[in-house]
Write a protein that holds these residues in place. Structure first.
Motif, PDB file in Angstrom:
ATOM      1  N   ASP A 122     -28.443  15.018  -8.773  1.00  0.00           N
ATOM      2  CA  ASP A 122     -28.380  14.523 -10.195  1.00  0.00           C
ATOM      3  C   ASP A 122     -28.032  12.656  -9.911  1.00  0.00           C
ATOM      4  O   ASP A 122     -26.344  12.442 -10.225  1.00  0.00           O
ATOM      5  N   MET A 123     -28.213  11.968  -9.487  1.00  0.00           N
ATOM      6  CA  MET A 123     -27.535  10.280  -9.215  1.00  0.00           C
ATOM      7  C   MET A 123     -27.131   9.989 -10.368  1.00  0.00           C
ATOM      8  O   MET A 123     -25.909   8.459 -10.572  1.00  0.00           O
ATOM      9  N   THR A 124     -27.847   9.988 -11.544  1.00  0.00           N
ATOM     10  CA  THR A 124     -26.928   9.368 -12.752  1.00  0.00           C
ATOM     11  C   THR A 124     -25.572  10.108 -12.792  1.00  0.00           C
ATOM     12  O   THR A 124     -24.826   9.070 -14.009  1.00  0.00           O
ATOM     13  N   GLN A 125     -24.959  11.606 -12.517  1.00  0.00           N
ATOM     14  CA  GLN A 125     -23.782  11.441 -12.379  1.00  0.00           C
ATOM     15  C   GLN A 125     -22.635  10.753 -12.129  1.00  0.00           C
ATOM     16  O   GLN A 125     -21.840  10.630 -11.771  1.00  0.00           O
ATOM     17  N   ILE A 126     -23.139   9.490 -10.970  1.00  0.00           N
ATOM     18  CA  ILE A 126     -22.240   9.279 -10.174  1.00  0.00           C
ATOM     19  C   ILE A 126     -22.404   7.817 -11.237  1.00  0.00           C
ATOM     20  O   ILE A 126     -22.906   6.930 -11.335  1.00  0.00           O
ATOM     21  N   ASP A 127     -20.978   7.267 -11.880  1.00  0.00           N
ATOM     22  CA  ASP A 127     -20.953   6.296 -13.174  1.00  0.00           C
ATOM     23  C   ASP A 127     -19.649   5.191 -12.311  1.00  0.00           C
ATOM     24  O   ASP A 127     -18.416   5.731 -12.399  1.00  0.00           O
ATOM     25  N   ARG A 128     -19.893   4.216 -11.888  1.00  0.00           N
ATOM     26  CA  ARG A 128     -19.382   3.320 -11.028  1.00  0.00           C
ATOM     27  C   ARG A 128     -18.697   2.513 -12.168  1.00  0.00           C
ATOM     28  O   ARG A 128     -16.956   2.487 -12.179  1.00  0.00           O
ATOM     29  N   VAL A 129     -18.476   2.512 -13.513  1.00  0.00           N
ATOM     30  CA  VAL A 129     -17.720   1.644 -14.202  1.00  0.00           C
ATOM     31  C   VAL A 129     -16.785   2.741 -15.011  1.00  0.00           C
ATOM     32  O   VAL A 129     -15.730   2.571 -15.205  1.00  0.00           O
ATOM     33  N   ALA A 174     -19.907   1.638  -1.653  1.00  0.00           N
ATOM     34  CA  ALA A 174     -20.194   0.998  -2.577  1.00  0.00           C
ATOM     35  C   ALA A 174     -18.069   0.864  -3.587  1.00  0.00           C
ATOM     36  O   ALA A 174     -17.622  -0.059  -4.194  1.00  0.00           O
ATOM     37  N   ILE A 175     -18.712   2.463  -4.404  1.00  0.00           N
ATOM     38  CA  ILE A 175     -17.361   2.736  -4.870  1.00  0.00           C
ATOM     39  C   ILE A 175     -16.623   2.118  -4.900  1.00  0.00           C
ATOM     40  O   ILE A 175     -15.035   1.594  -4.862  1.00  0.00           O
ATOM     41  N   GLN A 176     -15.561   2.816  -3.291  1.00  0.00           N
ATOM     42  CA  GLN A 176     -14.568   2.690  -2.396  1.00  0.00           C
ATOM     43  C   GLN A 176     -14.266   0.739  -2.139  1.00  0.00           C
ATOM     44  O   GLN A 176     -13.319   0.381  -2.750  1.00  0.00           O
ATOM     45  N   GLN A 177     -15.425   0.154  -2.582  1.00  0.00           N
ATOM     46  CA  GLN A 177     -14.912  -1.107  -2.306  1.00  0.00           C
ATOM     47  C   GLN A 177     -14.418  -1.890  -3.530  1.00  0.00           C
ATOM     48  O   GLN A 177     -13.942  -2.518  -3.314  1.00  0.00           O
TER      49      GLN A 177
END
Length: 377
Positions: free
Chosen positions: A126-133, A171-174
Motif C-alpha cells: 500500500d503506497m499510502t504507507q510511505i509518509d515522507r513527512v 527520493a526520501i534518501q535525497q
C-alpha cells in the motif's frame, strides 16, 4: 592513569598489541607503559578487535513478527553495536528508541520507509504507507539514533507495486542528507536488475548471497551485469543471513570470483536465534571460513566496513580517540556443523567464540566467556 590496560592481545592478522582505555575511549596502543586501575593479560592467546557491529538485526521487542532483546543478541554474544533494520517506521521509532536506552549494547536503527514498520509482511503493498513527512520528522527528532532508511523490495512485501516503493525510498534518501539506504532483495517481481540499476554509491543490498532465483548470480553462476555495474558505482553488499536469505552455494561461487561482502550481518531475531540457522553473529561469521574468507577479512566486515557503511564515525577501528568498543574472542579449531538457509550443511573446522565485550570502556563477559574455562582474567 588509565582505567585499564589489556596486555598481549592477538590481532586478526596475528600481531600482538596492548591497548589502554580511559574515559570510554582508546587512549594508547602498541607497547603501553603507565599505570592503570586494572590490567588484563590475554597472554597472546586470545584475540581482540574493534567491537563487532551487527548492521542488520531485529530487536524491537514489541514487533509482532521479528523481535528480540538487544542485549541477548548484542553483548551476550560479543556484539557491541546492533542496527535494527526496519522493524519500526515513523509510528513506533520513538518507542523503540526509549525501550533500548537502558541496554548495555549500543542500539541504532534503520527507519522503515513504511510508517508501520514490519507489522505485516507486506508493508509496501500500500503506497499510502510511505509518509515522507513522517520520515523527515523522525530523522530530525532522532538524528543520533536513526542511521539510515530501509526498504524491503521483494514480491511478498511490495505486492503489485514493483520498484515504485524503491523510487520513493530514493527520493526520501535525497530529502534527508543522502542517508544510507539498505534494500532487502528476495523473490521477484521486481527483478533484481531493476532494483540494482536504481542504486547508487553507499546504498546497501542486503541478503546478497540468498539462494532464490532472483539472486546476484546468473543461472550460469556469473555475477549479473546489473550487480556488477552497481558495485562499480559504489553499491555495497551486506550478508543479512536470516532464516531464508543465505546460500553456501551462492556465497562460495561469488567469493571464488572475488565478490566479497562489504559487511557480514545476521538478520537475527528470536526464532532464528533459538532454532537456527542464524544462532548469533559469531556463528554467521564462522560460516565464512568455509567459503574462502580469512579471519582478517571476516573481522573487517563487522568492524571497519560496517562502521564506514553506516557512518559510525568513532567506531570500527582500533585507533586512539575512537570509542573503547572492543570484542575479545577465541578461534576454536574443532569440527562444527553449519547450516545455511537452503538446508545445506557443511562441517567447518573453525568457529569464533566471543568471550567478552567492552562497550564504551565497560567490560562485559559473554555467555561463552562465562563457560570458557581458559578465559579467567
Amino acid at each position: 592513569m588509565y582505567d585499564f590496560i589489556i596486555r598481549r592481545a592477538r590481532m586478526a592478522d596475528g600481531g600482538l598489541t596492548d591497548i589502554a582505555v580511559r574515559d570510554g575511549k582508546i587512549a594508547a596502543l602498541g607497547e603501553v607503559s603507565g599505570e592503570a586501575a586494572r590490567e588484563y593479560d590475554l597472554a597472546a592467546r586470545f584475540y581482540l578487535s574493534a567491537g563487532w557491529i551487527d548492521s542488520h538485526v531485529h530487536c524491537y521487542p514489541k514487533s509482532p513478527i521479528y523481535h528480540d532483546e538487544a542485549d541477548r543478541i548484542g553483548v551476550a554474544t560479543g556484539v557491541t553495536t546492533v542496527v535494527d533494520a526496519g522493524s519500526t517506521g515513523a509510528d513506533d521509532i520513538d518507542d523503540f528508541y526509549q525501550l533500548t536506552r537502558d541496554a548495555s549494547t549500543q542500539v541504532y536503527a534503520l527507519l522503515n520507509i513504511a510508517r508501520t514498520g514490519i507489522v505485516t509482511q507486506n508493508e509496501l503493498a500500500d503506497m499510502t504507507q510511505i509518509d515522507r513527512v513522517g520520515v523527515r520528522d523522525a530523522v530530525q527528532r532522532l538524528p543520533g539514533f536513526i542511521l539510515g532508511i530501509k526498504a524491503r523490495i521483494s514480491s511478498s512485501v511490495v505486492g503489485k507495486n514493483g520498484v515504485r516503493p524503491l523510487l520513493e525510498a530514493k527520493a526520501i534518501q535525497q530529502e534527508n542528507n543522502n542517508l544510507p539506504l539498505m534494500v532487502h532483495i528476495g523473490n521477484n517481481p521486481p527483478d533484481l536488475d531493476e532494483i540494482a540499476d536504481l542504486l547508487g554509491s553507499g546504498d546497501i543490498i542486503t541478503h546478497c548471497y540468498n539462494g532464490k532465483p532472483n539472486r546476484i548470480l546468473t543461472p550460469a553462476g556469473e555475477l549479473r551485469a546489473s550487480v556488477h555495474r552497481a558495485l562499480q558505482r559504489g553499491v555495497r553488499l551486506d550478508v543479512g543471513h536470516g532464516t531464508a536469505s543465505f546460500s553456501f552455494e551462492v556465497a562460495r561461487a561469488a567469493i571464488a570470483q572475488g565478490i566479497l561482502p562489504h559487511t557480514i550481518s545476521s538478520d537475527i531475531y528470536c526464532r532464528n536465534r533459538l532454532n537456527g540457522p542464524v544462532r548469533s553473529l559469531a556463528h554467521v561469521m564462522s560460516k565464512f571460513f568455509n567459503v574462502g574468507m580469512t579471519l582478517a577479512q571476516i573481522i573487517d566486515c563487522v568492524t571497519v566496513h560496517a562502521a564506514e557503511g553506516l557512518r559510525l564515525r568513532h567506531k570500527g577501528r582500533l585507533e586512539v580517540g575512537y570509542d573503547a568498543d572492543l570484542t575479545i574472542f577465541d578461534v576454536q579449531e574443532s569440527a562444527c556443523v553449519f547450516t545455511d538457509s537452503e538446508g545445506e550443511s557443511v562441517t567447518g573446522e573453525k568457529q569464533l567464540l566471543p568471550l567478552a565485550a567492552v562497550v564504551g570502556g565497560e567490560w562485559l563477559i559473554t555467555e561463552e566467556g562465562k563457560k570458557h574455562h581458559g578465559f579467567d582474567l
